[in-house]
Design a protein around this motif. Structure first.
Motif, PDB file in Angstrom:
ATOM      1  N   SER A   2       0.851  -1.193   0.000  1.00  0.00           N
ATOM      2  CA  SER A   2       0.000   0.000   0.000  1.00  0.00           C
ATOM      3  C   SER A   2       0.886   1.242   0.000  1.00  0.00           C
ATOM      4  CB  SER A   2      -0.908  -0.036   1.223  1.00  0.00           C
ATOM      5  OG  SER A   2      -0.565   0.968   2.117  1.00  0.00           O
ATOM      6  N   LEU A   4       0.467   3.641   1.906  1.00  0.00           N
ATOM      7  CA  LEU A   4       0.459   4.229   3.254  1.00  0.00           C
ATOM      8  C   LEU A   4       1.750   3.840   3.961  1.00  0.00           C
ATOM      9  CD1 LEU A   4      -3.176   3.327   4.382  1.00  0.00           C
ATOM     10  CD2 LEU A   4      -2.350   5.519   3.485  1.00  0.00           C
ATOM     11  N   PRO A   6       3.812   2.696   6.877  1.00  0.00           N
ATOM     12  CA  PRO A   6       3.488   2.115   8.184  1.00  0.00           C
ATOM     13  C   PRO A   6       4.339   2.714   9.300  1.00  0.00           C
ATOM     14  CG  PRO A   6       4.179   0.423   6.578  1.00  0.00           C
ATOM     15  CD  PRO A   6       4.555   1.762   6.013  1.00  0.00           C
ATOM     16  N   TYR A  30      -0.169   7.843   6.003  1.00  0.00           N
ATOM     17  CA  TYR A  30       0.463   6.835   6.850  1.00  0.00           C
ATOM     18  C   TYR A  30      -0.573   5.883   7.423  1.00  0.00           C
ATOM     19  CZ  TYR A  30      -1.196   9.828  10.658  1.00  0.00           C
ATOM     20  OH  TYR A  30      -1.988  10.564  11.509  1.00  0.00           O
ATOM     21  N   ARG A  31      -0.046   4.799   7.969  1.00  0.00           N
ATOM     22  CA  ARG A  31      -0.880   3.790   8.631  1.00  0.00           C
ATOM     23  C   ARG A  31      -0.310   3.643  10.030  1.00  0.00           C
ATOM     24  NH1 ARG A  31      -0.820  -2.289   8.174  1.00  0.00           N
ATOM     25  NH2 ARG A  31       1.089  -2.208   6.972  1.00  0.00           N
TER      26      ARG A  31
END
Ligand SMILES: N[C@@H](CCC(=O)N[C@@H](CS)C(=O)NCC(=O)O)C(=O)O
Length: 344
Positions: A2, A4, A6, A30-31
């Motif tokens: 992804s 995003l 992490p 972001y995640r």
């Protein structure tokens, strides 16, 4: 994979809060993973068990786990364009680096001290922090974690130099810093002018806990420093703030309120960082110095020996002309001793 980024962390971690606010300001998607239960079990382990952890792809596309917010901020500058937190004038960027290290390495002493020194604060932190892994844990488990966690953290107060001798120094410095920042905020929304630098995020991270969580320092902030209180809440999410290139201060016209902040840094962080580095150099098992005429005693802190070296590398990288301009800003604040040539 992804797109995003992490990030693993926790709401009770000042460095996590520093970095989440930075990601929001920079508009980097972001995640945020707050526990294994939330996913991310297959992410790699960092070399040192600290949070926040950032997971970056290396040249082969493999994920690597990185810790240490200061270099991560610089890496994010390289990997994501726009809304930089590093000023283009190297003199302002150096001041910002110093303010960031002050937040990360000095304000953290106040943060850790207040949290684990007074009963009310220990009770609050011990009760709430274990929930961050999972709010639905059974009560018995939370009670057990409260005990284990509190005992462990109290036994580590020595790491940041919090003890009965240094308590008044740390607390005096926290109050003076709040007062200096409160004054500065009368004229500027950020430390270095009208847009935030890395130093704002460094100081903000520690203040999320001091001003908003731990009861003793939060009461002090609420009672006397409303601008700082509001600043901390606003810093949390600057995603909507539009900025332009010329909004950092002019390094040749540093306002008196910033000089006062540098003087405060010169009173506390500077003598302790220098004494710590000297103790490490000499292989001593104790750092002993004075801050504002009061005794300071702690065990040497190797990591803070390194951050002082990194600050000096930043200084050495400046052109001769820019070093002269930095010297002009630092002159008389006490901070000049950080980058002064070694004595003798
Ligand atoms: N210099 C690191 C410091 C990170 C740090 O000290 N994190 C704390 C939490 S705020 C931590 O993980 N401590 C280890 C522990 O609590 O076990 C950074 O800037 O990211």
């Amino acid at each position: 994979m992804s797109d995003l980024l992490p990030v693993r962390g926790s709401p009770g971690s000042p460095y996590t809060r520093k970095m989440l606010a930075l990601l929001r300001y920079r508009r980097i998607p972001y995640r945020y993973i707050q526990s294994d239960r939330e996913g991310g079990q297959d992410l790699p382990q960092p070399k040192v068990q600290l949070i926040p952890v950032f997971y970056f792809e290396d040249e082969t596309g493999e994920l690597t786990a990185e810790v240490d917010s200061t270099p991560i901020i610089r890496r994010l500058e390289d990997e994501y364009a726009g809304r930089s937190v590093i000023a283009s004038d190297p003199v302002v960027a150096f001041l910002d680096y110093l303010l960031e290290d002050y937040g990360d390495e000095w304000l953290t002493k106040a943060m850790f001290h207040y949290r684990w020194y007074y009963d009310d604060d220990v009770e609050m932190a011990g009760s709430v922090l274990p929930h961050y892994a999972d709010v639905s844990q059974p009560d018995e488990q939370l009670a057990r974690l409260k005990e284990i966690f509190s005992e462990r953290q109290i036994s580590r107060l020595y790491v940041v130099g919090s003890n009965d001798t240094t308590a008044p120094v740390i607390e005096g410095s926290y109050k003076r810093f709040l007062s200096c920042l409160n004054e500065h905020l009368k004229d500027y929304p950020f430390l270095l002018g009208n847009r935030p630098g890395a130093g704002d995020f460094g100081c903000f991270g520690q203040l999320t806990q001091l001003v908003q969580f731990d009861p003793t320092p939060a009461k002090i902030a609420a009672a006397g420093f409303p601008r700082v209180h509001a600043w901390v809440s606003k810093m949390e999410d600057l995603s909507g703030l539009e900025v332009t290139d010329d909004q950092f201060l002019d390094a040749d016209a540093i306002p008196a309120t910033m000089t006062a902040i540098l003087q405060e840094i010169g009173r506390t962080y500077v003598p302790v960082m220098l004494a710590n580095a000297a103790a490490l150099d000499q292989g001593l098992d104790k750092v002993e110095t004075e801050v504002e005429g009061a005794a300071w005693v702690q065990e040497p802190f190797p990591y803070q020996g390194k951050t002082l070296q990194w600050l000096r590398i930043e200084y050495a990288r400046l052109s001769e002309d820019d070093r002269g301009r930095v010297d002009g800003v630092l002159a008389g604040t006490g901070c000049e001793a950080l980058v002064a040539p070694a004595q003798g």
